[in-house]
Enzyme design. Sequence first.
Site, short mmCIF file in Angstrom:
data_model
loop_
_atom_site.label_atom_id
_atom_site.label_comp_id
_atom_site.label_asym_id
_atom_site.label_seq_id
_atom_site.Cartn_x
_atom_site.Cartn_y
_atom_site.Cartn_z
N TYR A 1 -9.73 -3.56 5.06
CA TYR A 1 -9.90 -2.76 5.72
C TYR A 1 -11.61 -2.42 6.67
CZ TYR A 1 -6.59 0.04 3.69
OH TYR A 1 -5.61 0.79 2.92
N LYS B 1 3.98 -6.76 8.09
CA LYS B 1 2.71 -7.66 8.28
C LYS B 1 2.88 -9.14 6.93
CE LYS B 1 -0.17 -5.27 10.69
NZ LYS B 1 -1.06 -6.26 11.91
N TYR C 1 4.86 -1.03 6.89
CA TYR C 1 3.78 -1.51 7.83
C TYR C 1 3.71 -3.17 7.36
CZ TYR C 1 -1.22 -2.28 9.15
OH TYR C 1 -2.59 -2.87 9.89
N GLN D 1 0.91 -0.95 -0.14
CA GLN D 1 0.17 0.05 -0.48
C GLN D 1 0.90 1.68 -0.28
OE1 GLN D 1 -2.36 1.76 -0.36
NE2 GLN D 1 -3.27 3.05 0.33
N1 CAA Z 1 -0.87 6.12 -5.42
C1 CAA Z 1 -0.16 7.42 -6.08
N2 CAA Z 1 0.64 8.30 -5.36
C2 CAA Z 1 -0.57 8.31 -4.27
C3 CAA Z 1 -1.19 7.88 -3.64
C4 CAA Z 1 -1.48 6.70 -3.65
N3 CAA Z 1 -2.43 5.90 -3.47
N4 CAA Z 1 -1.70 8.70 -2.53
C5 CAA Z 1 -0.98 9.45 -2.42
N5 CAA Z 1 -0.26 9.70 -3.31
C6 CAA Z 1 1.13 11.23 -4.04
C7 CAA Z 1 -0.35 12.14 -4.31
O1 CAA Z 1 -0.73 12.05 -5.10
C8 CAA Z 1 1.14 13.30 -4.48
O2 CAA Z 1 1.51 13.42 -4.89
P1 CAA Z 1 2.14 14.29 -6.03
O3 CAA Z 1 3.20 15.49 -5.28
O4 CAA Z 1 2.68 14.54 -7.30
O5 CAA Z 1 0.84 15.64 -6.15
C9 CAA Z 1 1.98 12.07 -2.89
O6 CAA Z 1 2.29 11.18 -2.74
C10 CAA Z 1 1.80 12.94 -1.28
O7 CAA Z 1 3.09 12.29 -1.06
P2 CAA Z 1 3.26 13.03 0.51
O8 CAA Z 1 3.92 12.03 1.07
O9 CAA Z 1 2.55 14.65 0.29
O10 CAA Z 1 1.97 12.33 0.73
P3 CAA Z 1 0.56 12.97 1.94
O11 CAA Z 1 0.58 13.81 2.80
O12 CAA Z 1 -0.40 13.44 1.32
O13 CAA Z 1 -0.04 11.62 2.85
C11 CAA Z 1 0.03 9.29 2.71
C12 CAA Z 1 0.48 10.52 2.25
C13 CAA Z 1 0.72 9.10 4.41
C14 CAA Z 1 -0.24 7.84 2.27
C15 CAA Z 1 -1.65 9.29 2.68
O14 CAA Z 1 -2.56 9.19 1.35
C16 CAA Z 1 -2.18 7.97 3.97
O15 CAA Z 1 -3.00 7.95 4.77
N6 CAA Z 1 -2.70 7.13 2.51
C17 CAA Z 1 -3.38 5.73 3.33
C18 CAA Z 1 -2.66 5.08 3.36
C19 CAA Z 1 -3.33 3.67 4.24
O16 CAA Z 1 -4.24 3.01 3.01
N7 CAA Z 1 -3.34 3.52 5.05
C20 CAA Z 1 -3.97 2.05 6.53
C21 CAA Z 1 -4.32 2.12 7.17
S1 CAA Z 1 -5.35 1.17 8.32
C22 CAA Z 1 -4.48 -0.18 8.23
O17 CAA Z 1 -3.52 0.12 7.93
C23 CAA Z 1 -5.32 -1.09 8.22
C24 CAA Z 1 -5.25 -2.21 7.43
O18 CAA Z 1 -4.81 -2.89 7.29
C25 CAA Z 1 -5.40 -2.05 6.48
P1 NAP Z 2 -6.90 -0.32 17.42
O1 NAP Z 2 -8.34 -0.17 17.58
O2 NAP Z 2 -5.86 1.03 17.13
O3 NAP Z 2 -6.33 -1.57 18.67
C1 NAP Z 2 -4.72 -1.71 18.17
C2 NAP Z 2 -4.88 -2.37 19.78
O4 NAP Z 2 -3.01 -2.56 20.04
C3 NAP Z 2 -4.50 -1.04 20.70
O5 NAP Z 2 -5.57 -1.87 21.95
C4 NAP Z 2 -2.94 -0.31 20.90
O6 NAP Z 2 -3.80 -0.53 22.04
C5 NAP Z 2 -2.55 -2.09 20.71
N1 NAP Z 2 -0.91 -2.33 21.33
C6 NAP Z 2 -0.89 -1.24 19.90
N2 NAP Z 2 0.98 -0.67 20.76
C7 NAP Z 2 0.79 -1.66 21.08
C8 NAP Z 2 1.89 -2.69 22.35
N3 NAP Z 2 3.00 -2.30 22.32
N4 NAP Z 2 1.49 -4.04 23.12
C9 NAP Z 2 0.37 -3.95 22.89
N5 NAP Z 2 -0.92 -3.67 22.84
C10 NAP Z 2 -0.36 -2.66 22.18
O7 NAP Z 2 -6.48 -1.40 15.67
P2 NAP Z 2 -7.73 -2.52 14.88
O8 NAP Z 2 -7.66 -1.73 14.27
O9 NAP Z 2 -8.01 -2.55 16.32
O10 NAP Z 2 -6.13 -3.08 15.07
C11 NAP Z 2 -5.67 -4.62 15.48
C12 NAP Z 2 -4.97 -5.75 14.50
O11 NAP Z 2 -5.81 -5.74 13.23
C13 NAP Z 2 -3.52 -4.74 14.43
O12 NAP Z 2 -2.14 -5.47 14.43
C14 NAP Z 2 -3.96 -4.36 12.86
O13 NAP Z 2 -2.99 -3.36 12.40
C15 NAP Z 2 -4.99 -5.38 12.26
N6 NAP Z 2 -5.58 -4.82 11.22
C16 NAP Z 2 -6.54 -3.64 10.62
C17 NAP Z 2 -7.16 -3.45 10.71
C18 NAP Z 2 -8.48 -2.72 10.04
O14 NAP Z 2 -8.94 -2.14 9.00
N7 NAP Z 2 -8.74 -1.49 11.38
C19 NAP Z 2 -7.04 -4.30 9.16
C20 NAP Z 2 -6.22 -4.80 8.54
C21 NAP Z 2 -5.27 -5.83 10.14
P3 NAP Z 2 -3.63 1.38 22.78
O15 NAP Z 2 -4.38 1.98 21.99
O16 NAP Z 2 -3.12 1.28 24.35
O17 NAP Z 2 -2.27 2.25 22.27
#
Ligand code: CAA
Ligand code: NAP
Length: 249
Positions: free
Chosen positions: A188, A160, A156, A150
């Site tokens: 997600y 993972k 991450y 991603q």
């Molecule tokens: N694909 C291609 N380009 C992308 C992009 C993507 N998916 N996302 C951002 N960009 C590009 C923008 O278009 C921009 O390009 P330009 O500079 O050419 O305009 C550039 O990247 C921006 O870069 P920055 O570093 O300035 O990025 P930002 O501050 O806007 O944030 C980010 C970037 C932090 C990655 C933000 O896009 C973000 O939070 N993305 C989500 C990431 C994500 O899915 N996280 C999941 C969290 S939950 C989880 O992890 C649970 C799970 O297991 C599913």
């Molecule tokens: P969450 O609500 O943020 O919960 C994460 C938990 O982990 C919290 O209880 C946090 O405690 C605990 N934690 C963080 N650091 C720790 C440490 N050093 N020792 C012990 N506990 C710790 O997130 P969630 O969505 O439930 O995620 C749970 C798991 O699923 C994670 O591994 C995540 O990567 C995975 N996952 C989530 C998603 C999603 O979409 N939500 C998708 C795929 C996988 P504190 O809050 O006290 O820090």
Amino acid sequence: MEKGNNKRTVLVTGATGGLGTAMCKHLYKDGYRVVGNYVTQSKADKWLETMKAEGFDIKLFHGDVSDFDSTGAMIKKIEQEVGHIDTLVNNAGITRDGRLAKMKKDDWYDVINTNLNSVFNCTRQVLDGMIERNFGRIINISSVNGQRGQFGQTNYSAAKAGMHGFTKSLAMEVAKYGITVNTISPGYIGTDMVMAVPEKVLTQIIAQVPMGRLGGTHEVAHLVSFLASEETSFITGANYSINGGQHVY
Ligand code: CAA
Ligand code: NAP
């Protein structure tokens, strides 16, 4: 809260989070003895109060799973106060998203330590007992982003993906002791972790999910409880996708 009579004990790490809470409730309802791990005291106090009010009898134990000694002390305490651990759910995790070109050293190490080294810290310290008793279930909570990558998640995704490498190797090592090791890779799911993603980005992500929605925590919890059961004794080394069709392969 009605509880069944399953005698097995399950430890869920990161129990106070969105997925951890749902897992604890589901496992409890399915009759397991459930213990949870937490790291933030204030969150734990509130969690215990809510769970008690809802009728769940679940103990929480403090431990920083990114630290081997802290985890060891916690496991020892659980064994003394509750008994041995039959099932370990490696669920605790964090995100520190950002492009690698902007990533700080701590954002890399914190994510690897909390999401991947924690799996070693916890599993290593419950494994000997599982081997002695000839039974164990280890369930590693990975992610769709460990399977496919991603943008913004090199740290991450690496952690993972590493979890499933661990699952596959350990599954081979401990199969002969009646211990299964499996990975769950959720897409997600509507928890705080996902709600921290910028709204515009999240809307684009949901648009890529054929089901057209975020997953529910109960949907992942159901799979965890299934894998914890006695009947899944021939399932090991597997990676279960649960992502609404977002990543099919
Ligand atoms: N694909 C291609 N380009 C992308 C992009 C993507 N998916 N996302 C951002 N960009 C590009 C923008 O278009 C921009 O390009 P330009 O500079 O050419 O305009 C550039 O990247 C921006 O870069 P920055 O570093 O300035 O990025 P930002 O501050 O806007 O944030 C980010 C970037 C932090 C990655 C933000 O896009 C973000 O939070 N993305 C989500 C990431 C994500 O899915 N996280 C999941 C969290 S939950 C989880 O992890 C649970 C799970 O297991 C599913
Ligand atoms: P969450 O609500 O943020 O919960 C994460 C938990 O982990 C919290 O209880 C946090 O405690 C605990 N934690 C963080 N650091 C720790 C440490 N050093 N020792 C012990 N506990 C710790 O997130 P969630 O969505 O439930 O995620 C749970 C798991 O699923 C994670 O591994 C995540 O990567 C995975 N996952 C989530 C998603 C999603 O979409 N939500 C998708 C795929 C996988 P504190 O809050 O006290 O820090």
